[in-house]
Design a protein around this motif. Structure first.
Motif, short mmCIF file in Angstrom:
data_model
loop_
_atom_site.label_atom_id
_atom_site.label_comp_id
_atom_site.label_asym_id
_atom_site.label_seq_id
_atom_site.Cartn_x
_atom_site.Cartn_y
_atom_site.Cartn_z
N THR A 44 0.89 -1.24 0.04
CA THR A 44 0.01 -0.17 -0.14
C THR A 44 0.85 1.18 -0.09
O THR A 44 0.26 2.36 0.17
N HIS A 45 2.11 1.32 0.01
CA HIS A 45 3.03 2.40 0.06
C HIS A 45 3.65 2.54 -1.46
O HIS A 45 3.75 1.47 -2.28
N THR A 46 3.82 3.66 -1.78
CA THR A 46 4.36 4.13 -2.94
C THR A 46 6.11 3.81 -2.78
O THR A 46 6.67 4.10 -1.83
N VAL A 47 6.89 3.90 -3.99
CA VAL A 47 8.17 3.40 -4.23
C VAL A 47 8.61 4.42 -4.98
O VAL A 47 8.24 5.01 -5.76
N CYS A 48 10.25 4.59 -4.78
CA CYS A 48 10.94 5.29 -5.68
C CYS A 48 11.07 4.73 -7.01
O CYS A 48 11.54 3.60 -7.19
N PRO A 49 10.68 5.33 -7.99
CA PRO A 49 10.69 4.81 -9.43
C PRO A 49 12.39 4.33 -10.02
O PRO A 49 12.46 3.63 -10.73
N GLU A 50 13.06 5.06 -9.21
CA GLU A 50 14.71 4.80 -9.32
C GLU A 50 15.25 3.97 -8.50
O GLU A 50 15.82 2.87 -8.98
N GLY A 51 15.09 3.99 -7.30
CA GLY A 51 15.64 3.13 -6.16
C GLY A 51 14.94 2.17 -5.78
O GLY A 51 15.19 1.19 -5.01
N LYS A 52 13.69 1.93 -5.97
CA LYS A 52 12.74 0.95 -5.56
C LYS A 52 12.66 0.83 -3.92
O LYS A 52 12.29 -0.35 -3.67
N GLU A 53 12.75 1.85 -3.13
CA GLU A 53 12.56 1.91 -1.90
C GLU A 53 11.26 2.74 -1.25
O GLU A 53 10.86 3.42 -2.43
N LYS A 54 11.08 2.66 -0.34
CA LYS A 54 9.80 3.14 0.05
C LYS A 54 9.95 4.85 0.27
O LYS A 54 11.17 5.29 0.39
#
Length: 310
Positions: A174-184
């Motif tokens: 349910t959380h968004t992620v960084c499109p580059e680093g793939k972290e929350k």
């Protein structure tokens, strides 16, 4: 001049390395050059010179409009997956209730038949196997053995052993992620950054042309006035957003505890290292190899490309 015979040795029982490359089958690798690598002043999503840049705590820079559109698309995808997961849970619950009802009705039917008929009857499992013919005195044992064999046998050509094609939908994140680093990453974790433009070059350009595009902009460090390039390590202050070269940031910020431009107080944890730009040299850049897997060769016309994670 004739071609090399070692690259076109057609009488071998196997493909040579050069022949495999010509077929385009399997994993294909290619060395990336400078034109394929993002510079430091470009957005990680649109790959264009950024407009109103925003940065995360890992140093990835995005345009404000691009990252907002990315978060909106992720939110819509999360809502779609949640709806699909809820629908699947409801379907599983209905199927379980229907199975329990059928099992209860079958048990009542068997109880009624055993108490009101002259001859006892077996359950449905034995009845399905007995209707094809008489198995002899060991009918019960034979039926149970056949049932176990059919249950464990991997015979995909039988209708009863054909694997199902139902796709299970797992509970999405349910959380968004960084499109580059793939972290929350959340919107509140982003901060705006400010680059200092080189005004000396702008004054010279005004004499040549009245307007200058964003591609012609050059940025400098506000402390040492050095032009920022892809080979330099940059740091940004999350408190005010000003960008410095790493040398000035590590030398003056921990001592003065203020920004060198706006005199805003800052701490050591406010220093965020920005991702470097690409130069095309292996000593400076990390990921300079692209991979792609093809099921069939390009000559067959069916060369579907499946990306391979590097």
């Amino acid at each position: 001049m004739p071609q090399r015979h070692s690259k076109n040795n057609n009488d071998l029982a196997y493909f040579t390395y050069d022949e495999k490359k010509k077929l385009g089958y399997g994993t294909q690798r290619e060395r990336l050059g400078k034109d394929s690598i993002k510079p430091f002043d470009a957005c990680s999503l649109c790959l264009k010179p950024f407009i109103d840049p925003m940065c995360c705590h890992k140093g990835h820079v995005f345009c404000k409009e691009c990252i907002l559109e990315c978060f909106l698309a992720q939110k819509k995808d999360i809502q779609r997956r949640l709806a699909a997961h809820a629908s699947q849970k409801k379907q599983d619950k209905d199927e379980e209730e229907e199975r329990l009802m059928l099992q209860k009705a079958r048990e009542l039917d068997e109880f009624d038949q055993q108490n009101h008929s002259a001859m006892p009857r077996y359950n449905d499992k034995n009845q399905n196997h007995d209707k094809n013919g008489f198995h002899g005195a060991n009918s019960v044992k034979t039926t149970s053995f056949e049932e176990e064999a059919l249950r464990t046998m991997k015979a995909f050509w039988l209708p009863s052993a054909t694997p199902g094609a139902s796709v299970r939908v797992d509970a999405p994140e349910t959380h968004t992620v960084c499109p580059e680093g793939k972290e929350k990453l959340k919107l509140k974790n982003l901060f705006a950054i400010r680059f200092t433009e080189d005004n000396s070059e702008e004054e010279e350009n005004k004499t040549k042309s009245s307007s200058s595009s964003s591609y012609d902009k050059t940025y400098i460090c506000p402390s040492c006035k050095v032009t920022l390039t892809n080979t330099m390590s940059l740091v940004a202050l999350s408190s005010c957003g000003h960008v410095f070269c790493k040398k000035c940031g590590e030398k003056f910020m921990p001592v003065d505890k203020v920004c060198l431009v706006c005199d805003k107080p800052c701490k050591d944890r406010n220093l965020v290292g920005l991702k470097k730009g690409g130069t095309g040299f292996a000593e400076h850049d990390d990921h300079l190899e692209a991979k792609g897997y093809k099921h069939l060769g390009s000559g067959s016309g069916l060369g579907l490309v499946r990306p391979v994670k590097t």
